[in-house]
Design a protein around this motif. Structure first.
Motif, mmCIF file in Angstrom:
data_model
loop_
_atom_site.group_PDB
_atom_site.id
_atom_site.type_symbol
_atom_site.label_atom_id
_atom_site.label_comp_id
_atom_site.label_asym_id
_atom_site.label_seq_id
_atom_site.Cartn_x
_atom_site.Cartn_y
_atom_site.Cartn_z
ATOM 1 N N ALA A 1 54.077 6.191 62.537
ATOM 2 C CA ALA A 1 53.552 6.458 63.883
ATOM 3 C C ALA A 1 53.185 7.934 64.040
ATOM 4 O O ALA A 1 52.131 8.270 64.589
ATOM 5 C CB ALA A 1 54.570 6.047 64.938
ATOM 6 N N MET A 2 54.028 8.811 63.529
ATOM 7 C CA MET A 2 53.757 10.244 63.634
ATOM 8 C C MET A 2 52.510 10.625 62.843
ATOM 9 O O MET A 2 51.667 11.387 63.321
ATOM 10 C CB MET A 2 54.962 11.046 63.136
ATOM 11 N N GLU A 3 52.380 10.106 61.645
ATOM 12 C CA GLU A 3 51.186 10.385 60.840
ATOM 13 C C GLU A 3 49.925 9.914 61.549
ATOM 14 O O GLU A 3 48.921 10.635 61.588
ATOM 15 C CB GLU A 3 51.302 9.724 59.468
ATOM 16 N N ALA A 4 49.964 8.731 62.124
ATOM 17 C CA ALA A 4 48.798 8.191 62.833
ATOM 18 C C ALA A 4 48.440 9.071 64.030
ATOM 19 O O ALA A 4 47.260 9.356 64.278
ATOM 20 C CB ALA A 4 49.066 6.755 63.283
ATOM 21 N N MET A 5 49.458 9.511 64.774
ATOM 22 C CA MET A 5 49.214 10.383 65.935
ATOM 23 C C MET A 5 48.551 11.685 65.518
ATOM 24 O O MET A 5 47.566 12.111 66.124
ATOM 25 C CB MET A 5 50.540 10.736 66.619
ATOM 26 N N LEU A 6 49.114 12.330 64.511
ATOM 27 C CA LEU A 6 48.595 13.629 64.078
ATOM 28 C C LEU A 6 47.198 13.502 63.483
ATOM 29 O O LEU A 6 46.330 14.343 63.741
ATOM 30 C CB LEU A 6 49.552 14.270 63.070
ATOM 31 N N LYS A 7 46.992 12.463 62.703
ATOM 32 C CA LYS A 7 45.681 12.253 62.088
ATOM 33 C C LYS A 7 44.612 12.060 63.158
ATOM 34 O O LYS A 7 43.540 12.660 63.106
ATOM 35 C CB LYS A 7 45.733 11.045 61.155
ATOM 36 N N ARG A 8 44.928 11.244 64.151
ATOM 37 C CA ARG A 8 43.976 10.965 65.228
ATOM 38 C C ARG A 8 43.779 12.200 66.123
ATOM 39 O O ARG A 8 42.660 12.577 66.430
ATOM 40 C CB ARG A 8 44.476 9.773 66.044
ATOM 41 N N ARG A 9 44.864 12.849 66.498
ATOM 42 C CA ARG A 9 44.807 13.977 67.437
ATOM 43 C C ARG A 9 44.062 15.183 66.873
ATOM 44 O O ARG A 9 43.302 15.843 67.566
ATOM 45 C CB ARG A 9 46.235 14.387 67.820
ATOM 46 N N PHE A 10 44.269 15.463 65.585
ATOM 47 C CA PHE A 10 43.688 16.660 64.987
ATOM 48 C C PHE A 10 42.581 16.364 63.979
ATOM 49 O O PHE A 10 42.123 17.266 63.285
ATOM 50 C CB PHE A 10 44.783 17.509 64.339
ATOM 51 N N SER A 11 42.155 15.099 63.878
ATOM 52 C CA SER A 11 41.070 14.693 62.975
ATOM 53 C C SER A 11 41.302 15.211 61.550
ATOM 54 O O SER A 11 40.459 15.876 60.963
ATOM 55 C CB SER A 11 39.716 15.190 63.496
ATOM 56 N N LEU A 12 42.460 14.878 61.000
ATOM 57 C CA LEU A 12 42.853 15.361 59.681
ATOM 58 C C LEU A 12 42.510 14.357 58.591
ATOM 59 O O LEU A 12 42.613 13.156 58.795
ATOM 60 C CB LEU A 12 44.365 15.619 59.643
ATOM 61 N N ASP A 13 42.126 14.880 57.419
ATOM 62 C CA ASP A 13 42.005 13.998 56.265
ATOM 63 C C ASP A 13 43.405 13.820 55.669
ATOM 64 O O ASP A 13 44.370 14.446 56.113
ATOM 65 C CB ASP A 13 41.009 14.554 55.234
ATOM 66 N N GLU A 14 43.530 12.978 54.662
ATOM 67 C CA GLU A 14 44.842 12.650 54.105
ATOM 68 C C GLU A 14 45.566 13.875 53.542
ATOM 69 O O GLU A 14 46.768 14.046 53.737
ATOM 70 C CB GLU A 14 44.720 11.565 53.031
ATOM 71 N N GLN A 15 44.848 14.727 52.840
ATOM 72 C CA GLN A 15 45.477 15.907 52.246
ATOM 73 C C GLN A 15 45.983 16.863 53.323
ATOM 74 O O GLN A 15 47.110 17.352 53.255
ATOM 75 C CB GLN A 15 44.520 16.636 51.310
ATOM 76 N N ALA A 16 45.166 17.124 54.322
ATOM 77 C CA ALA A 16 45.581 18.005 55.413
ATOM 78 C C ALA A 16 46.761 17.398 56.170
ATOM 79 O O ALA A 16 47.688 18.113 56.557
ATOM 80 C CB ALA A 16 44.419 18.271 56.357
ATOM 81 N N LEU A 17 46.736 16.089 56.358
ATOM 82 C CA LEU A 17 47.838 15.406 57.030
ATOM 83 C C LEU A 17 49.130 15.550 56.229
ATOM 84 O O LEU A 17 50.184 15.879 56.793
ATOM 85 C CB LEU A 17 47.511 13.926 57.241
ATOM 86 N N ASP A 18 49.055 15.336 54.923
ATOM 87 C CA ASP A 18 50.239 15.484 54.077
ATOM 88 C C ASP A 18 50.795 16.899 54.146
ATOM 89 O O ASP A 18 52.011 17.101 54.241
ATOM 90 C CB ASP A 18 49.918 15.116 52.624
ATOM 91 N N GLU A 19 49.907 17.885 54.100
ATOM 92 C CA GLU A 19 50.334 19.288 54.173
ATOM 93 C C GLU A 19 50.986 19.578 55.524
ATOM 94 O O GLU A 19 52.038 20.225 55.579
ATOM 95 C CB GLU A 19 49.146 20.224 53.952
ATOM 96 N N LEU A 20 50.374 19.092 56.604
ATOM 97 C CA LEU A 20 50.923 19.319 57.934
ATOM 98 C C LEU A 20 52.285 18.650 58.083
ATOM 99 O O LEU A 20 53.221 19.250 58.622
ATOM 100 C CB LEU A 20 49.958 18.818 59.012
ATOM 101 N N MET A 21 52.421 17.437 57.601
ATOM 102 C CA MET A 21 53.703 16.724 57.696
ATOM 103 C C MET A 21 54.795 17.486 56.952
ATOM 104 O O MET A 21 55.905 17.630 57.456
ATOM 105 C CB MET A 21 53.572 15.297 57.147
ATOM 106 N N GLU A 22 54.488 17.964 55.766
ATOM 107 C CA GLU A 22 55.472 18.701 54.974
ATOM 108 C C GLU A 22 55.848 20.019 55.653
ATOM 109 O O GLU A 22 57.030 20.368 55.758
ATOM 110 C CB GLU A 22 54.939 18.960 53.564
#
Length: 149
Positions: A51-72
């Motif tokens: 759920a958190m990944e989906a929220m961040l990806k949608r909110r900040f228009s992140l690709d998978e790599q940027a999302l992984d980096e942000l999550m970490e």
């Protein structure tokens, strides 16, 4: 790899971290606060991470790599933070009431993601909501807006 991370941060609103000069972005501050809710009950469910990944990806228009980096980075910042001030301050300085309300609604969505609201999650959301200058009625309104039907 380093250049990609640098570009990631260059594109975001940042402030100095009091711990040692690390740059904290609005995106990272948001993700770190969401991590605080996920970690509040000392049990991290896979549904909360998804759920958190989906929220961040949608909110900040992140690709998978940027999302992984942000999550970490968010996980690391959340675990290392002594308090929420650095994150809350940045959000209070740069976000409207509506954006802060949506952040608290997102916190509630994460709390509901594993099927139950733990009292520790509710207490963490209440604290963060207060620090974001939302009223108790806004806290409750966000809770009901996020509740699954």
């Amino acid at each position: 790899m380093f250049q990609k991370i640098q570009r990631f941060f260059d594109q975001m609103i940042v402030m100095r971290d009091a711990r040692g000069g690390t740059e904290i972005s609005l995106e990272l501050a948001t993700a770190a606060l969401l991590c605080e809710v996920v970690r509040a009950d000392h049990s991290i469910a896979e549904s909360e991470i998804v759920a958190m990944e989906a929220m961040l990806k949608r909110r900040f228009s992140l690709d998978e790599q940027a999302l992984d980096e942000l999550m970490e980075l968010a996980r690391e910042e959340s675990e290392a933070a002594v308090d929420h001030y650095q994150f809350v301050r940045l959000i209070n300085e740069h976000c409207s009431f509506e954006q802060k309300f949506e952040l608290v609604r997102a916190m509630w969505t994460l709390a509901y993601a594993d099927g139950e609201i733990d009292p520790l999650e509710e207490a963490r959301i209440r604290t963060l909501s207060t620090l974001l200058f939302l009223s108790h009625s806004d806290f409750i309104r966000a809770k009901f807006a996020a509740k699954p039907e």
